[in-house]
Design a protein around this motif. Structure first.
Motif: not given
Length: 499
Positions: A430-438
């Motif tokens: 889960a977090s911070p997941g999407a924010s660190t996608a790249v």
């Protein structure tokens, strides 16, 4: 049985932010590769990436107190905060590249500037926040952060939170204007629209039921077309499992040794939402507090301004909920069917170790609306129940695995599991997941395609100028990148107005 079969270079399972990011990176690096996507739902970004299924915080460790831990000697460890901030800077650079290249338009449809704040009460917490501020503000990544324990200053920063507040207890906050609110659902949709224009074969309402390695070294997927109720077979050289909570079952079906001894525990989030314009207009920030003693790290309470579908609202939470489903659109049997002979001891060990978490979840599930309002009133003393509704956010599956810390350890971050030969990778956690996608997807590319990295590196550097470098150790490059990304993403003008 359906007779449709395809052969691809790459198959992406799940049409969320992770698959969208990996697909977009690969299309820039090797445009000729054939990519196929399978998504169980009718549209992209409808599960964990949906705007209502996550907090929408651009996680850069500007306000999240759980990323900075007080050590036994009283000093504050900021290493995790630095790591997450650097990773978010990578995402910002890639999004800027996409906008500058005309690959996506209108960045304001997915990202908005918004101050990020931390707020604490009580002498001990104020002392911690001041130490945290001193440790972070000396670092170039966190330049511009302010601290105040002056109630008059706090009334300027957070009028709604300070209104009618009893000031007998010490209170303090930090504020930094370079924070963001990110609509990951909107960004995911934009990226899939772009991928479609690049002839990526995107299949919605297709559920991947099985996955196995063939004798030719390919991966064969058994995929159910939910519209026609037929089963199709698709093969690829490389498969990425980015199905949110659904990834664990598919990883287990792949049979790779790296997927053994891993379990998952589902936790759902419940937020309170306010759309009353009179209340909404009094607050303009993401304000994170401190998790209560005994509460898990993902339960940090926060009061957020959100921008969703051109509407401004306030979100408060999260409160934990429990469902045995691994996805919001999953099955009630998800948890029980994830227990296998190879992970049963790991799961049992976690159950024995995590009794406080179990107790916390039971307490959270039993809360009435009025009890939730009482927690909200710690942030907004005069909050009225009629202004706030409950919204059930997404399901998150916390990874359980055996680590040096012991058997059955609950992991609170994002985990990438990769086969030794690099032919398959799965994203869990889960977090911070999407924010660190790249950053996470570049890690997948690095692990799974090492033979191409030398050839691809110039293009990666074009997309992410700081690739392979620490921005903290290169302040000049940091400022240059920060200014250019803020301008490209439409954050700079509004930042000046806010500061």
């Amino acid at each position: 049985m359906g007779n449709r079969e395809t052969k691809s270079d790459v198959i992406l399972i799940g049409a969320g932010i992770m698959s969208a990011t990996l697909g977009t990176l690969l299309k820039e690096l090797v445009p000729e590769w054939e990519i196929t996507v399978f998504e169980k739902l009718a549209n992209a970004g409808e599960e964990s990436s949906n705007a209502w299924n996550n907090a929408g915080t651009g996680h850069a460790a500007l306000c999240e107190l759980n990323y900075t831990v007080e050590k036994p000697d009283g000093s504050v460890d900021i290493s995790k905060a630095i790591n997450i901030n650097e990773q978010f800077q990578v995402s910002m650079q890639f999004w800027s590249y996409l906008v500058n290249s005309g690959l996506i338009q209108n960045p304001q449809d997915f990202i908005m500037p918004l101050p990020h704040m931390s707020m604490v009460q009580g002498e001990e917490n104020v002392s911690f926040l001041k130490k945290r501020f001193e440790a972070l503000s000396n670092n170039p990544l966190f330049q511009g952060m302010e601290f105040s324990d002056d109630p008059e200053k706090l009334k300027e920063w957070i009028p709604l939170i300070m209104q009618d507040r009893n000031l007998n207890e010490a209170i303090a906050a930090t504020k930094i204007d370079t924070g963001t609110d990110v609509n990951f659902g909107s960004l995911t949709s934009m990226l899939f629209d772009h991928l479609k224009s690049k002839n990526v074969d995107i299949n919605y309402k297709h559920s991947v039921n099985d996955i196995k390695h063939t004798s030719e070294g390919l991966w064969e997927l058994k995929v159910k077309n939910l519209d026609s109720d037929t089963v199709e077979r698709h093969t690829a050289k490389f498969v990425f499992i980015g199905g949110g909570g659904g990834s664990l079952h598919l990883l287990q079906k792949s049979g790779i040794p790296e997927g053994k001894h891993i379990g998952g525990f589902p936790v759902s989030g419940i937020f309170m939402v306010c759309k009353n314009p009179e209340v909404v207009e009094q607050h303009h920030a993401k304000v994170y507090g401190k998790a209560k003693v005994g509460a898990p790290p993902m339960s940090v309470p926060h009061l957020d301004t959100r921008f969703i579908d051109n509407e401004k609202s306030l979100l408060f939470g999260p409160f934990a909920g429990f469902s045995p489903k691994f996805l919001k659109n999953g099955s009630m049997l998800d948890l029980i069917t994830s227990v296998k002979p190879d992970n049963v001891l790991t799961m049992l060990a976690a159950g024995a170790k995590e009794m406080p978490l179990t107790k916390y979840l039971i307490q959270q599930v039993m809360l009435s609306k009025e009890q939730r309002m009482e927690e909200l009133r710690e942030f907004i003393p005069n909050a009225k129940a009629e202004d706030w509704d409950l919204v059930v956010a997404g399901q998150r599956v916390q990874v359980i695995k055996d680590t040096e810390a012991g058997k059955g350890t609950l992991q609170f971050g994002t985990e990438v599991i990769t086969a030794a030969d690099g032919s398959i990778a799965a994203l869990l956690g889960a977090s911070p997941g999407a924010s660190t996608a790249v950053h996470v997807m570049l890690e997948v590319i690095n692990k799974c395609f090492p033979e191409h990295m030398l050839e691809w590196e110039p293009k990666i550097r074009e997309m992410i100028p700081s690739y392979g470098m620490s921005l903290m150790e290169n302040p000049e490059l940091l400022h240059k990148i920060h200014d250019s990304t803020a301008e490209t993403l439409g954050l700079i003008e509004k930042e000046l107005v806010l500061s």
